[in-house]
Design a protein around this motif. Structure first.
Motif, PDB file in Angstrom:
ATOM      1  N   ALA A 152     -81.722  32.777 -23.805  1.00 50.63           N
ATOM      2  CA  ALA A 152     -82.366  33.443 -22.850  1.00 50.63           C
ATOM      3  C   ALA A 152     -82.437  32.738 -21.407  1.00 50.63           C
ATOM      4  CB  ALA A 152     -83.912  33.523 -23.072  1.00 50.63           C
ATOM      5  N   ALA A 153     -82.343  31.348 -21.596  1.00 48.95           N
ATOM      6  CA  ALA A 153     -82.236  30.596 -20.401  1.00 48.95           C
ATOM      7  C   ALA A 153     -80.825  30.720 -19.742  1.00 48.95           C
ATOM      8  CB  ALA A 153     -82.453  29.074 -20.678  1.00 48.95           C
ATOM      9  N   THR A 154     -79.810  30.941 -20.444  1.00 47.19           N
ATOM     10  CA  THR A 154     -78.410  31.075 -19.910  1.00 47.19           C
ATOM     11  C   THR A 154     -78.355  32.218 -19.403  1.00 47.19           C
ATOM     12  OG1 THR A 154     -77.604  29.695 -21.863  1.00 47.19           O
ATOM     13  CG2 THR A 154     -75.905  31.339 -20.683  1.00 47.19           C
ATOM     14  N   VAL A 155     -79.009  33.430 -19.918  1.00 45.47           N
ATOM     15  CA  VAL A 155     -79.014  34.736 -19.317  1.00 45.47           C
ATOM     16  C   VAL A 155     -79.532  34.830 -18.045  1.00 45.47           C
ATOM     17  CG1 VAL A 155     -79.727  37.199 -19.667  1.00 45.47           C
ATOM     18  CG2 VAL A 155     -78.275  35.795 -21.656  1.00 45.47           C
ATOM     19  N   ALA A 160     -77.790  32.988 -15.160  1.00 43.48           N
ATOM     20  CA  ALA A 160     -76.657  33.755 -14.741  1.00 43.48           C
ATOM     21  C   ALA A 160     -77.282  35.124 -14.025  1.00 43.48           C
ATOM     22  CB  ALA A 160     -75.737  34.193 -15.915  1.00 43.48           C
ATOM     23  N   GLY A 161     -78.704  35.589 -14.285  1.00 46.30           N
ATOM     24  CA  GLY A 161     -78.724  36.599 -13.694  1.00 46.30           C
ATOM     25  C   GLY A 161     -78.444  38.015 -14.217  1.00 46.30           C
ATOM     26  N   ALA A 162     -78.058  37.744 -15.551  1.00 44.79           N
ATOM     27  CA  ALA A 162     -77.426  39.011 -16.247  1.00 44.79           C
ATOM     28  C   ALA A 162     -78.443  39.969 -16.481  1.00 44.79           C
ATOM     29  CB  ALA A 162     -76.587  38.412 -17.458  1.00 44.79           C
ATOM     30  N   ALA A 163     -78.713  41.004 -15.838  1.00 41.75           N
ATOM     31  CA  ALA A 163     -79.814  41.978 -16.370  1.00 41.75           C
ATOM     32  C   ALA A 163     -79.211  42.826 -17.087  1.00 41.75           C
ATOM     33  CB  ALA A 163     -80.116  42.627 -14.848  1.00 41.75           C
ATOM     34  N   ASN A 164     -78.142  42.976 -17.610  1.00 43.74           N
ATOM     35  CA  ASN A 164     -77.386  43.875 -18.521  1.00 43.74           C
ATOM     36  C   ASN A 164     -77.038  43.251 -19.927  1.00 43.74           C
ATOM     37  OD1 ASN A 164     -75.421  42.583 -17.355  1.00 43.74           O
ATOM     38  ND2 ASN A 164     -73.865  44.152 -17.832  1.00 43.74           N
ATOM     39  N   VAL A 165     -77.962  42.282 -19.977  1.00 43.54           N
ATOM     40  CA  VAL A 165     -77.907  41.417 -21.228  1.00 43.54           C
ATOM     41  C   VAL A 165     -79.284  41.375 -21.896  1.00 43.54           C
ATOM     42  CG1 VAL A 165     -77.518  39.152 -22.612  1.00 43.54           C
ATOM     43  CG2 VAL A 165     -75.916  40.091 -20.757  1.00 43.54           C
ATOM     44  N   THR A 166     -79.244  41.639 -23.312  1.00 42.47           N
ATOM     45  CA  THR A 166     -80.586  41.577 -23.943  1.00 42.47           C
ATOM     46  C   THR A 166     -80.393  40.776 -25.371  1.00 42.47           C
ATOM     47  OG1 THR A 166     -80.294  43.789 -25.351  1.00 42.47           O
ATOM     48  CG2 THR A 166     -81.687  43.650 -23.408  1.00 42.47           C
ATOM     49  N   ALA A 177     -71.748  36.120 -23.927  1.00 43.14           N
ATOM     50  CA  ALA A 177     -72.402  37.331 -23.805  1.00 43.14           C
ATOM     51  C   ALA A 177     -72.589  37.455 -22.268  1.00 43.14           C
ATOM     52  CB  ALA A 177     -73.775  37.264 -24.417  1.00 43.14           C
ATOM     53  N   VAL A 178     -72.666  36.454 -21.378  1.00 46.65           N
ATOM     54  CA  VAL A 178     -72.657  36.611 -20.222  1.00 46.65           C
ATOM     55  C   VAL A 178     -71.351  36.824 -19.530  1.00 46.65           C
ATOM     56  CG1 VAL A 178     -73.081  35.285 -17.988  1.00 46.65           C
ATOM     57  CG2 VAL A 178     -74.824  35.155 -19.773  1.00 46.65           C
ATOM     58  N   GLY A 179     -70.402  36.291 -20.152  1.00 45.98           N
ATOM     59  CA  GLY A 179     -68.947  36.812 -19.639  1.00 45.98           C
ATOM     60  C   GLY A 179     -68.769  38.066 -19.788  1.00 45.98           C
ATOM     61  N   LEU A 180     -69.117  38.494 -21.021  1.00 43.42           N
ATOM     62  CA  LEU A 180     -68.811  39.876 -21.410  1.00 43.42           C
ATOM     63  C   LEU A 180     -69.415  40.920 -20.611  1.00 43.42           C
ATOM     64  CD1 LEU A 180     -68.957  39.573 -25.333  1.00 43.42           C
ATOM     65  CD2 LEU A 180     -67.104  39.990 -23.956  1.00 43.42           C
ATOM     66  N   ALA A 181     -70.974  40.588 -20.023  1.00 43.94           N
ATOM     67  CA  ALA A 181     -71.935  41.322 -19.215  1.00 43.94           C
ATOM     68  C   ALA A 181     -71.028  41.481 -17.825  1.00 43.94           C
ATOM     69  CB  ALA A 181     -73.024  40.614 -19.304  1.00 43.94           C
ATOM     70  N   ARG A 182     -70.399  40.385 -17.409  1.00 43.93           N
ATOM     71  CA  ARG A 182     -69.671  40.508 -16.191  1.00 43.93           C
ATOM     72  C   ARG A 182     -68.659  41.689 -16.179  1.00 43.93           C
ATOM     73  NH1 ARG A 182     -70.058  34.501 -15.579  1.00 43.93           N
ATOM     74  NH2 ARG A 182     -71.727  34.141 -14.713  1.00 43.93           N
ATOM     75  N   TRP A 183     -67.868  41.783 -17.313  1.00 43.53           N
ATOM     76  CA  TRP A 183     -66.885  42.628 -17.336  1.00 43.53           C
ATOM     77  C   TRP A 183     -67.360  44.079 -17.600  1.00 43.53           C
ATOM     78  CZ3 TRP A 183     -63.179  40.003 -21.490  1.00 43.53           C
ATOM     79  CH2 TRP A 183     -62.551  38.975 -21.106  1.00 43.53           C
ATOM     80  N   ALA A 184     -68.394  44.202 -18.069  1.00 42.64           N
ATOM     81  CA  ALA A 184     -69.115  45.389 -18.553  1.00 42.64           C
ATOM     82  C   ALA A 184     -70.325  45.639 -17.655  1.00 42.64           C
ATOM     83  CB  ALA A 184     -69.554  45.433 -20.117  1.00 42.64           C
ATOM     84  N   HIS A 185     -69.978  45.426 -16.408  1.00 41.84           N
ATOM     85  CA  HIS A 185     -71.037  45.316 -15.243  1.00 41.84           C
ATOM     86  C   HIS A 185     -71.924  46.468 -15.288  1.00 41.84           C
ATOM     87  CE1 HIS A 185     -68.729  47.532 -12.639  1.00 41.84           C
ATOM     88  NE2 HIS A 185     -67.592  46.739 -13.056  1.00 41.84           N
ATOM     89  N   SER A 186     -71.400  47.640 -15.748  1.00 42.11           N
ATOM     90  CA  SER A 186     -72.269  48.959 -15.823  1.00 42.11           C
ATOM     91  C   SER A 186     -72.696  49.383 -17.094  1.00 42.11           C
ATOM     92  CB  SER A 186     -71.472  50.131 -15.194  1.00 42.11           C
ATOM     93  OG  SER A 186     -71.081  49.916 -13.926  1.00 42.11           O
ATOM     94  N   GLY A 187     -72.224  48.555 -18.110  1.00 51.05           N
ATOM     95  CA  GLY A 187     -72.512  48.497 -19.518  1.00 51.05           C
ATOM     96  C   GLY A 187     -73.718  47.595 -19.938  1.00 51.05           C
ATOM     97  N   HIS A 188     -73.791  47.392 -21.152  1.00 48.91           N
ATOM     98  CA  HIS A 188     -74.932  46.416 -21.692  1.00 48.91           C
ATOM     99  C   HIS A 188     -74.204  45.632 -22.707  1.00 48.91           C
ATOM    100  CE1 HIS A 188     -78.919  45.577 -22.308  1.00 48.91           C
ATOM    101  NE2 HIS A 188     -78.736  45.303 -23.611  1.00 48.91           N
ATOM    102  N   VAL A 189     -74.653  44.357 -22.999  1.00 46.21           N
ATOM    103  CA  VAL A 189     -74.569  43.299 -24.060  1.00 46.21           C
ATOM    104  C   VAL A 189     -75.783  43.231 -24.768  1.00 46.21           C
ATOM    105  CG1 VAL A 189     -73.541  41.257 -24.551  1.00 46.21           C
ATOM    106  CG2 VAL A 189     -72.565  42.401 -22.601  1.00 46.21           C
ATOM    107  N   THR A 190     -75.727  43.267 -26.121  1.00 51.09           N
ATOM    108  CA  THR A 190     -76.764  42.695 -26.952  1.00 51.09           C
ATOM    109  C   THR A 190     -76.430  41.731 -27.623  1.00 51.09           C
ATOM    110  OG1 THR A 190     -77.530  45.086 -27.110  1.00 51.09           O
ATOM    111  CG2 THR A 190     -78.404  43.382 -28.614  1.00 51.09           C
ATOM    112  N   GLY A 191     -77.060  40.365 -27.638  1.00 50.02           N
ATOM    113  CA  GLY A 191     -76.690  39.199 -28.201  1.00 50.02           C
ATOM    114  C   GLY A 191     -77.481  39.125 -29.271  1.00 50.02           C
TER     115      GLY A 191
END
Length: 153
Positions: A45-48, A51-57, A19-33
């Motif tokens: 949640a700890a991984t997210v 990584a500072g992945a603000a676009n992952v929920t 999910a974190v890797g996908l969020a980097r590709w979709a940096h202006s989008g959003h990933v829901t895991g």
């Protein structure tokens, strides 16, 4: 397939490394895991956070009854999930419902019945020895782990 503004659903996100890797590709989008246990979601949640992945929920949801409208996602991804499901066809159908009409459902799973494993005789013997100790049919000698590591190199 994945654009910078993609909306992605990661089914069975596990520790959220994908999910974190996908969020980097979709940096202006959003990933829901999604996952089905709070324990796994805590790890995710700890991984997210790390990584500072603000676009992952993350959410505790079932792939059989996704709480999202039809066509909510550009991509729905499931990695090593279907092998754990009692009805993978129903799950994939639900994933297809949640993806937009021109979106993608991407599923990656292993077919263990077609895999071939080659293990040395020494490694196999060490594994049998370890299992005998675990089952209680042999007393533990204290060197089990190192014996198996040496044999299975």
């Amino acid at each position: 397939m994945i654009e910078s503004d993609s909306r992605i659903l990661d089914v069975g996100c596990g520790p959220a490394s994908i999910a974190v890797g996908l969020a980097r590709w979709a940096h202006s989008g959003h990933v829901t895991g999604i996952e089905v246990t709070d324990e796994i979601l805590a790890t995710a949640a700890a991984t997210v956070a790390e990584a500072g992945a603000a676009n992952v929920t993350l959410a505790n949801e079932s792939v059989y009854e996704l709480p999202y409208d039809d066509g909510s996602f550009d991509v729905v991804y499931a990695h090593q999930v279907c092998q754990h499901l009692s009805d993978p066809v129903a799950a994939i159908s639900e994933m297809a419902r949640a993806v937009r009409p021109d979106g993608r459902v991407a599923v990656r799973d292993s077919d263990y019945s077609t895999m071939i494993f080659q293990v040395s005789a020494a490694c196999a013997a060490a594994a049998r020895y370890e299992m005998a100790i675990i089952r209680g049919t042999l007393p533990a000698r204290g060197r089990m782990a190192s014996r198996r590591r040496r044999a299975c190199r």
